[in-house]
Design a protein around this motif. Structure first.
Motif, PDB file in Angstrom:
ATOM      1  N   VAL A 129      50.424  27.118  75.528  1.00 29.13           N
ATOM      2  CA  VAL A 129      49.034  27.155  76.001  1.00 29.13           C
ATOM      3  C   VAL A 129      48.843  26.168  77.147  1.00 29.13           C
ATOM      4  N   HIS A 130      49.412  24.982  77.009  1.00 30.43           N
ATOM      5  CA  HIS A 130      49.320  23.980  78.068  1.00 30.43           C
ATOM      6  C   HIS A 130      49.919  24.518  79.364  1.00 30.43           C
ATOM      7  N   ALA A 131      51.076  25.160  79.271  1.00 30.84           N
ATOM      8  CA  ALA A 131      51.724  25.705  80.456  1.00 30.84           C
ATOM      9  C   ALA A 131      50.905  26.836  81.068  1.00 30.84           C
ATOM     10  N   ALA A 132      50.308  27.665  80.228  1.00 29.58           N
ATOM     11  CA  ALA A 132      49.531  28.793  80.729  1.00 29.58           C
ATOM     12  C   ALA A 132      48.230  28.341  81.386  1.00 29.58           C
ATOM     13  N   PHE A 133      47.570  27.345  80.795  1.00 24.49           N
ATOM     14  CA  PHE A 133      46.299  26.866  81.355  1.00 24.49           C
ATOM     15  C   PHE A 133      46.530  25.982  82.577  1.00 24.49           C
ATOM     16  N   TYR A 134      47.497  25.076  82.483  1.00 24.27           N
ATOM     17  CA  TYR A 134      47.946  24.248  83.603  1.00 24.27           C
ATOM     18  C   TYR A 134      46.810  23.472  84.266  1.00 24.27           C
ATOM     19  N   SER A 135      45.867  22.995  83.491  1.00 20.86           N
ATOM     20  CA  SER A 135      44.779  22.229  84.103  1.00 20.86           C
ATOM     21  C   SER A 135      44.253  21.136  83.185  1.00 20.86           C
ATOM     22  N   PHE A 136      45.013  20.827  82.119  1.00 24.54           N
ATOM     23  CA  PHE A 136      44.569  19.818  81.164  1.00 24.54           C
ATOM     24  C   PHE A 136      45.604  18.705  81.067  1.00 24.54           C
ATOM     25  N   THR A 138      34.317  21.542  67.142  1.00 21.53           N
ATOM     26  CA  THR A 138      33.866  21.047  68.438  1.00 21.53           C
ATOM     27  C   THR A 138      33.891  22.175  69.460  1.00 21.53           C
ATOM     28  N   TYR A 139      33.249  21.917  70.595  1.00 20.77           N
ATOM     29  CA  TYR A 139      33.283  22.880  71.704  1.00 20.77           C
ATOM     30  C   TYR A 139      34.719  23.183  72.093  1.00 20.77           C
ATOM     31  N   TRP A 140      35.563  22.150  72.188  1.00 16.43           N
ATOM     32  CA  TRP A 140      36.927  22.351  72.677  1.00 16.43           C
ATOM     33  C   TRP A 140      37.801  23.071  71.667  1.00 16.43           C
ATOM     34  N   ASP A 141      37.559  22.887  70.380  1.00 18.17           N
ATOM     35  CA  ASP A 141      38.269  23.700  69.387  1.00 18.17           C
ATOM     36  C   ASP A 141      38.010  25.181  69.643  1.00 18.17           C
ATOM     37  N   GLY A 142      36.732  25.522  69.808  1.00 22.05           N
ATOM     38  CA  GLY A 142      36.386  26.918  70.055  1.00 22.05           C
ATOM     39  C   GLY A 142      36.906  27.418  71.383  1.00 22.05           C
ATOM     40  N   TYR A 143      36.859  26.569  72.397  1.00 20.98           N
ATOM     41  CA  TYR A 143      37.337  26.953  73.731  1.00 20.98           C
ATOM     42  C   TYR A 143      38.808  27.331  73.694  1.00 20.98           C
ATOM     43  N   PHE A 144      39.632  26.419  73.186  1.00 23.69           N
ATOM     44  CA  PHE A 144      41.073  26.688  73.178  1.00 23.69           C
ATOM     45  C   PHE A 144      41.419  27.824  72.224  1.00 23.69           C
ATOM     46  N   GLU A 157      46.310  17.167  75.502  1.00 20.22           N
ATOM     47  CA  GLU A 157      44.952  17.618  75.189  1.00 20.22           C
ATOM     48  C   GLU A 157      44.969  18.919  74.399  1.00 20.22           C
ATOM     49  N   VAL A 158      45.784  19.882  74.822  1.00 20.33           N
ATOM     50  CA  VAL A 158      45.842  21.162  74.103  1.00 20.33           C
ATOM     51  C   VAL A 158      46.293  20.936  72.666  1.00 20.33           C
ATOM     52  N   ALA A 159      47.265  20.052  72.473  1.00 21.48           N
ATOM     53  CA  ALA A 159      47.815  19.814  71.133  1.00 21.48           C
ATOM     54  C   ALA A 159      46.790  19.215  70.175  1.00 21.48           C
ATOM     55  N   ARG A 160      45.704  18.682  70.694  1.00 21.85           N
ATOM     56  CA  ARG A 160      44.633  18.176  69.826  1.00 21.85           C
ATOM     57  C   ARG A 160      43.878  19.326  69.155  1.00 21.85           C
ATOM     58  N   HIS A 161      44.032  20.529  69.670  1.00 17.37           N
ATOM     59  CA  HIS A 161      43.236  21.667  69.186  1.00 17.37           C
ATOM     60  C   HIS A 161      44.083  22.859  68.738  1.00 17.37           C
ATOM     61  N   GLY A 181      46.659  33.287  89.514  1.00 15.93           N
ATOM     62  CA  GLY A 181      47.139  33.190  90.883  1.00 15.93           C
ATOM     63  C   GLY A 181      46.940  31.809  91.471  1.00 15.93           C
ATOM     64  N   LEU A 182      45.801  31.188  91.158  1.00 17.21           N
ATOM     65  CA  LEU A 182      45.544  29.835  91.649  1.00 17.21           C
ATOM     66  C   LEU A 182      46.531  28.848  91.051  1.00 17.21           C
ATOM     67  N   ARG A 183      46.860  29.037  89.772  1.00 13.15           N
ATOM     68  CA  ARG A 183      47.829  28.141  89.144  1.00 13.15           C
ATOM     69  C   ARG A 183      49.194  28.285  89.802  1.00 13.15           C
ATOM     70  N   ARG A 184      49.594  29.519  90.110  1.00  5.74           N
ATOM     71  CA  ARG A 184      50.868  29.728  90.789  1.00  5.74           C
ATOM     72  C   ARG A 184      50.856  29.082  92.163  1.00  5.74           C
TER      73      ARG A 184
END
Length: 204
Positions: free
Chosen positions: A57-64, A36-42, A68-72, A163-166
């Motif tokens: 990965v979830h902590a680093a992306f901080y926008s899902f 899927t698109y999201w497999d490739g994205y993550f 969701e990350v664990a699905r991929h 920076g935006l996540r921080r």
């Protein structure tokens, strides 16, 4: 400084966005076997972090959303090495940039200079507190000018997003200290102005 940052955003963001909106990168990732698109994205975007658990990965992306990350991740890396996904992402994105610019501009001296200047900026920024950017800094800089331009623009984008996540986390902490409870989360997300949250006595 704000003017310079906004100017760089306007110039570089379209270069980065081909990864998500043009066909070539998605086709390269699909050809590797990502379902899927999201497999490739993550798999490709998180690969510079190394083979870390989904929680990292979830902590680093901080926008899902939670889970969701664990699905991929890490399943997307079990049959396709992270290094292959990174290479496919870069190759496809550079192909998109080249197609959009056309061969004449893509091979011009001006593009080489733009790639060199962007690379100088992208490899000179501080890494403290910039997890995704620091991960990309560990990758080799491409020799091809078009790929180098995309790679360096994407490094700067990750630096800005870190920076935006921080900033977002600090905003939520301040809102929680000031208001407490679920309404603080709404204020921290920017969905409800702080003045509205403060004036609203109803439960969230």
């Amino acid at each position: 400084m704000t003017h310079i940052a906004r100017r760089m955003f306007g110039l570089l963001e379209p270069i980065c966005l081909v990864t998500f909106h043009a066909d070539e990168a998605n086709e390269e990732l699909a050809a590797l076997g990502h379902r899927t698109y999201w497999d490739g994205y993550f798999a490709s975007r998180a690969a510079p972090l190394g083979r870390v658990p989904a929680e990292v990965v979830h902590a680093a992306f901080y926008s899902f959303a939670d889970g969701e990350v664990a699905r991929h991740i890490p399943s997307a890396w079990e049959t396709i090495p992270p290094e292959a996904s990174v290479a496919a992402r870069q190759h496809g994105s550079a192909a998109s940039v080249r197609r959009i610019l056309g061969d004449r501009m893509a091979e011009s001296a001006g593009l080489v200079r733009a790639a060199d200047l962007t690379t100088k900026a992208a490899t000179s920024a501080p890494t403290e507190g910039r997890v995704m950017y620091a991960g990309m800094r560990t990758l080799p800089v491409p020799s091809d000018p078009v790929a180098r331009l995309w790679h360096s623009a994407t490094m700067l984008r990750e630096h800005r997003c870190d920076g935006l996540r921080r900033s977002h986390r600090r905003s939520r902490r301040r809102a929680h200290r000031r208001y407490g409870g679920p309404r603080a989360q709404r204020a921290g997300h920017g969905r409800t102005p702080a003045r509205v949250v403060r004036a609203d006595p109803s439960p969230a």
